[in-house]
Design an enzyme around this catalytic site. Sequence first.
Site, short mmCIF file in Angstrom:
data_model
loop_
_atom_site.label_atom_id
_atom_site.label_comp_id
_atom_site.label_asym_id
_atom_site.label_seq_id
_atom_site.Cartn_x
_atom_site.Cartn_y
_atom_site.Cartn_z
N GLU A 134 98.61 6.28 79.84
CA GLU A 134 99.68 6.83 79.02
C GLU A 134 99.08 7.56 77.82
OE1 GLU A 134 104.09 5.30 77.79
OE2 GLU A 134 102.41 4.23 76.87
N ASP A 165 99.69 -2.66 76.02
CA ASP A 165 99.18 -1.30 75.80
C ASP A 165 98.04 -1.39 74.80
OD1 ASP A 165 98.82 1.35 74.69
OD2 ASP A 165 100.71 1.91 75.64
N GLN A 172 98.42 -0.61 79.78
CA GLN A 172 98.36 0.84 79.57
C GLN A 172 97.21 1.16 78.61
OE1 GLN A 172 102.46 1.49 78.28
NE2 GLN A 172 102.93 2.45 80.24
N GLU A 207 107.10 -4.63 75.65
CA GLU A 207 105.90 -4.00 75.10
C GLU A 207 105.93 -3.97 73.57
OE1 GLU A 207 103.40 0.18 75.55
OE2 GLU A 207 105.58 0.19 75.80
#
Length: 262
Positions: free
Chosen positions: A244, A178, A208, A143
Amino acid sequence: MPRFAANLTMMYTEHAFAERFQAAAKDGFKAVEFLFPYDYTATDLSSRLQDSGLTQALFNAPPGDWASGERGIASLPGREDEFKRSIDTALEYALVLGNDKLHVMAGLIGPDQDRAHHRAVYLKNLAYAARQLAPHGITLVIEPINTRDIPGFFLNRQDDAQAICAEVGLDNLRVQFDLYHCQIVEGDLAVKLKRDMARPHGGIGHIQIAGVPDRHEPDGGEINYPYLFNLIDALGYDGWIGCEYRPKAGTSAGLSWLKPWL
């Protein structure tokens, strides 16, 4: 239709951790993720998942000494043996919890440290971990994280993450996209989703979300999430989307954004 997983590290913090599973299920979530499971036994967590009818979507491999500020060890020279042990530990949990995605954090790099050396260690460690996980049907994800939230984090950009996956060249190594981190560092989210979703080596293995800039609910801030959810669907993504974010107030009270997607 997008499928959402509640992140139990950030959400439902008004409850004790053990109670967050039932709270998430009551609100309509079908899956959960969290940062780390290692303060609990795998069998205890598995029981809570089963009792709540939830799927485990994702968790992180051990990140080094989190309390002292470490944020992963995958790119840290001299920590290779520790990294291998961390994968053994994470795999033990994954086989019990049933998740097929595992995230490893890259770690921090100082301004005077040798980035090329860190990168070489990172690629070697990722190849090792992906090969260990492959026989069990588990995908390893990496990530890019913004340097506002984690200054000095080694991996920050989507294109760099995809290049690393391509260089390692293993089918079960992919990128954890993300949208919160990407918006802060790069923006242009829709173009990057289209570019990266189905790369032959790499691609997007997990998504995310959070609102930008404050990391609250995704219906606030500068990102048009309804548009992106429809795009993610159109691109054929069938994995979980991890929520998240830090709720502004009570988690359940802030879930009006989710109702159209349940």
